[in-house]
Design an enzyme around this catalytic site. Structure first.
Site, PDB file in Angstrom:
ATOM      1  N   HIS A 217      12.491   4.391  -5.259  1.00  0.00           N
ATOM      2  CA  HIS A 217      12.303   5.437  -4.246  1.00  0.00           C
ATOM      3  C   HIS A 217      11.350   5.038  -3.132  1.00  0.00           C
ATOM      4  CE1 HIS A 217       8.905   5.534  -6.816  1.00  0.00           C
ATOM      5  NE2 HIS A 217       8.292   6.393  -6.024  1.00  0.00           N
ATOM      6  N   ASP A 218      10.764   3.856  -3.215  1.00  0.00           N
ATOM      7  CA  ASP A 218       9.806   3.429  -2.196  1.00  0.00           C
ATOM      8  C   ASP A 218      10.371   2.427  -1.202  1.00  0.00           C
ATOM      9  OD1 ASP A 218       7.686   4.934  -3.177  1.00  0.00           O
ATOM     10  OD2 ASP A 218       6.970   3.329  -4.496  1.00  0.00           O
TER      11      ASP A 218
ATOM     12  N   GLU B  37       3.742  -0.018 -12.691  1.00  0.00           N
ATOM     13  CA  GLU B  37       4.255  -0.278 -11.352  1.00  0.00           C
ATOM     14  C   GLU B  37       3.368  -1.324 -10.690  1.00  0.00           C
ATOM     15  OE1 GLU B  37       3.357   2.139  -8.170  1.00  0.00           O
ATOM     16  OE2 GLU B  37       4.977   1.401  -6.934  1.00  0.00           O
TER      17      GLU B  37
ATOM     18  N   ASP C 258       2.137   4.776 -12.483  1.00  0.00           N
ATOM     19  CA  ASP C 258       2.148   4.640 -11.036  1.00  0.00           C
ATOM     20  C   ASP C 258       0.976   3.799 -10.535  1.00  0.00           C
ATOM     21  OD1 ASP C 258       3.264   5.688  -8.460  1.00  0.00           O
ATOM     22  OD2 ASP C 258       1.216   6.433  -8.239  1.00  0.00           O
TER      23      ASP C 258
HETATM   24  O1  TEU Z   1       3.587   3.500  -5.073  1.00  0.00           O
HETATM   25  C1  TEU Z   1       2.517   2.598  -4.952  1.00  0.00           C
HETATM   26  C2  TEU Z   1       2.679   1.600  -3.878  1.00  0.00           C
HETATM   27  O2  TEU Z   1       1.832   0.763  -3.677  1.00  0.00           O
HETATM   28  C3  TEU Z   1       3.740   1.904  -2.914  1.00  0.00           C
HETATM   29  O3  TEU Z   1       2.898   2.633  -2.213  1.00  0.00           O
HETATM   30  C4  TEU Z   1       4.288   1.146  -1.828  1.00  0.00           C
HETATM   31  O4  TEU Z   1       3.383   0.214  -1.306  1.00  0.00           O
HETATM   32  C5  TEU Z   1       4.715   2.074  -0.697  1.00  0.00           C
HETATM   33  O5  TEU Z   1       5.407   3.185  -1.208  1.00  0.00           O
HETATM   34  C6  TEU Z   1       5.551   1.294   0.268  1.00  0.00           C
HETATM   35  O6  TEU Z   1       6.255   2.077   1.120  1.00  0.00           O
HETATM   36  C7  TEU Z   1       3.490   4.547  -5.942  1.00  0.00           C
HETATM   37  C8  TEU Z   1       4.722   5.425  -5.854  1.00  0.00           C
HETATM   38  O7  TEU Z   1       5.845   4.703  -6.255  1.00  0.00           O
HETATM   39  C9  TEU Z   1       4.834   5.981  -4.464  1.00  0.00           C
HETATM   40  O8  TEU Z   1       6.004   6.734  -4.297  1.00  0.00           O
HETATM   41  C10 TEU Z   1       3.616   6.836  -4.229  1.00  0.00           C
HETATM   42  O9  TEU Z   1       3.633   7.318  -2.922  1.00  0.00           O
HETATM   43  C11 TEU Z   1       2.332   6.063  -4.476  1.00  0.00           C
HETATM   44  O10 TEU Z   1       2.352   5.339  -5.702  1.00  0.00           O
HETATM   45  C12 TEU Z   1       1.166   7.014  -4.581  1.00  0.00           C
HETATM   46  O11 TEU Z   1       1.232   7.726  -5.772  1.00  0.00           O
END
Ligand code: TEU
Ligand code: CA
Length: 572
Positions: A336-337, A276, A197
């Protein structure tokens, strides 16, 4: 001869968001027994590997991305025994399983943080990033200020994400050892690797240089929403970059990733790491660090067009080829983001057609594809316009900032929160046209509302036996990909480089050449095969035709390709 590819190069990955996948015990929350019950579905779909978003105990400020115990299972998902049964059953179906490892931060309820904040001189006092007073104006990308005061310790701690997600201090070797211990715990149980992550957030600028954007996080978000002209958009994009550049992508990762790689290499069976991030640097020399990083630039666009795809592939593949040990790509259009593929890349007139084209795109480009649960049935974003129903903390925070600080009218604020929240793309998987989409029993209220379009055919059961459904389309494509080594392994050779309406390319291994044509336009086209020496005079053996019209075999001079059609053929 190239060395044979590793399993994670030829595999198709499928991301499961556990909380929203399948609820076996009827409490409105997905769980391991639910996931186990859907393994036959996944095997039949034709994917090869599963990535689970975090399944660890968590106070759920960020739905599992705030972990309070790296070696446990969230009780609502089941027990460790349930996890082991899941892993065993997945492996029995030849499905690999990778887990989500959150390195940058823990939950503020993790025992490490509880200890660290308890005093300035406890054994873990240096495991997080502590300061006497905020040294700069850094922002958290989720909830405003990046420095939060801890009354117990009388100091501030740093967090790139929410204040419930304190950043670990990765300069402390004990942190590393503790986290590698957690990785070993799951590797010992037999998991096939990890999705790492937010790796770009692990280190910060040691000089703590302030940002110089004349806005705070909420102000910048609001400015992004209000930017309409290209010049305004460019300016806010630059602001986003400038606001966080000192908190992201800092040196130190090569050593850290080599270290973690060494841990994985203690285990047999090519355990894999996907980061990621889109930065190919994290792959080191092409071996010994991360195996894959995501090709996010492919999806970071308002519209997927043939010129955009060609530019993206040219740039990414060239960078991967330059590595001393040739790198491998990794394509995805959803997770999921972010806004769901079906909603994001639709044009409101041909959403269904574009969703099919884009599915074919990720499954035919060179590189490992990652699919996101629900995209195979065409799940769409579901806007939650009642702020009290929002579950994503970054959205509830933003709603409050809009109303209280920026004095935005509550109706407008609710709409903006509904658009920016990640809840919209995390709603429960739709298994049938029964109440709650078959995710939970009828009388239960699932943790997030189910998108009512489950009643309009957007569900597994209705699509399962319908040869014309999107689900059947994915299944067919996955079978074609499995049957054609060129699609999984081959070189990518773009054709007709200036065509705006369609993308044509070859995938090629020694024993096979496959032609892929994706018509991104609403017009039928006659693809002139004589324009390319690679195609001229070749015999075609149709492998896949999205329109289901007659196969095109033989050696025609031109190929009739319907509006939004996908055509895949083997050249002889
Ligand atoms: O996401 C990292 C990230 O940079 C994302 O935050 C993205 O910019 C954001 O979700 C946009 O809406 C990871 C995970 O995939 C995310 O679900 C987590 O919330 C985040 O890390 C913190 O662990
Ligand atoms: Ca449940």
């Amino acid at each position: 001869m190239n060395p044979p590819l590793k399993w994670w190069q030829t595999a198709v990955f499928y991301q499961i968001y556990p909380r929203s996948f399948a609820d076996a015990n009827g409490d409105g929350i997905g769980d391991f027994q639910g996931m186990i019950s859907k393994l036959d579905y996944l095997a039949d779909l034709g994917v090869d590997a599963l990535w689970l978003s975090p399944h660890f105990p968590s106070p759920n400020w960020d739905w599992g991305y705030d972990i309070s115990d790296y070696c446990g299972v969230a009780p609502e998902y089941g027990s460790l025994g349930d996890f082991q049964a899941f892993l065993r059953e997945a492996h029995a179906r030849d499905l690999r399983v990778i887990l989500d490892l959150v390195l940058n931060h823990t939950s503020d309820e993790h025992s490490w943080f509880l200890e660290s904040k308890s005093s300035r001189d406890n054994p873990k006092s240096d495991w997080y990033v502590w300061v006497d007073t905020p040294p700069n104006n850094w922002q958290s990308c989720f909830d405003g200020e990046a420095w939060t005061y801890s009354p117990e310790r009388g100091q501030y701690y740093y967090h790139y994400f929410m204040k419930q997600q304190p950043d670990l201090n990765w300069h402390n070797p004990q942190v590393k050892q503790a986290m590698w211990g957690a990785a070993r715990f799951w590797l010992d149980l037999g998991v096939d690797g990890f999705r790492l992550d937010a790796i770009g957030t692990i280190y910060e600028d040691p000089a703590l240089t302030p940002h110089r954007v004349p806005l705070n996080l909420a102000g910048l978000r609001r400015a992004s929403e209000l930017a309409t002209t290209p010049a305004e958009r460019t300016r806010v994009e630059r602001y986003w970059h400038d606001m966080f550049k000192n908190q992201l992508g800092q040196p130190g990762m090569h050593d850290l990733m080599k270290d973690l790689r060494a841990v994985l290499d203690e285990y047999p069976g090519d355990r894999m790491l996907v980061g990621e991030d889109d930065n190919i640097d994290y792959m080191g020399t092409g071996e010994g660090e991360l195996n894959l990083v995501f090709n996010f630039p492919l999806m970071r666009t308002r519209e997927i067009t043939p010129p955009h795809i060609r530019r993206n592939q040219k740039e990414r593949l060239a960078r991967l080829d330059e590595l001393p040990v040739r790198g491998w790509g990794c394509n995805t259009l959803g997770n999921h983001d972010c806004t769901r593929l079906y909603s994001r890349f639709g044009d409101r007139a041909h959403d269904a057609e574009l969703a099919r084209l884009n599915a074919a795109l990720v499954l035919t480009l060179r590189g490992t594809p990652f699919l996101y649960n629900g995209e195979e049935i065409g799940m769409t974003d579901f806007l939650i316009t009642d702020p009290s129903q929002l579950r994503d903390t970054m959205a509830t925070w933003y709603y409050a900032s809009l109303v209280n600080d920026l004095k935005v009218e509550p109706g407008e604020a609710a709409l903006r929160a509904a658009e920016m929240t990640r809840d919209k793309n995390r709603t429960p998987m739709q298994w049938s046209n029964q109440p709650n989409g078959g995710f939970s029993p009828a009388e239960v209220t699932p943790w997030l509302p189910v998108n009512p379009d489950y009643g309009a055919g957007v569900n597994v059961k209705d699509q399962q036996d319908d040869p014309a459904s999107l689900l059947s389309y994915y299944r067919r494509l996955l079978r074609v990909r499995r049957s054609a080594p060129a699609l999984a392994e081959g070189e990518y050779i773009p054709l007709h480089l200036t065509a705006k309406a369609y993308l044509a390319f070859l995938r090629k291994v020694e024993i096979q050449t496959v032609l892929v044509v994706l018509n991104y336009s609403a017009k039928r086209l006659d693809l002139d095969l004589s324009r390319s020496s690679q195609l001229r005079g070749h015999v075609l053996r149709t492998l896949f035709r999205s329109s289901g019209r007659a196969r095109l075999d033989g050696s025609p001079r031109s190929l009739p390709i319907g509006a939004f059609e996908v055509y895949i053929a083997e050249l002889g």
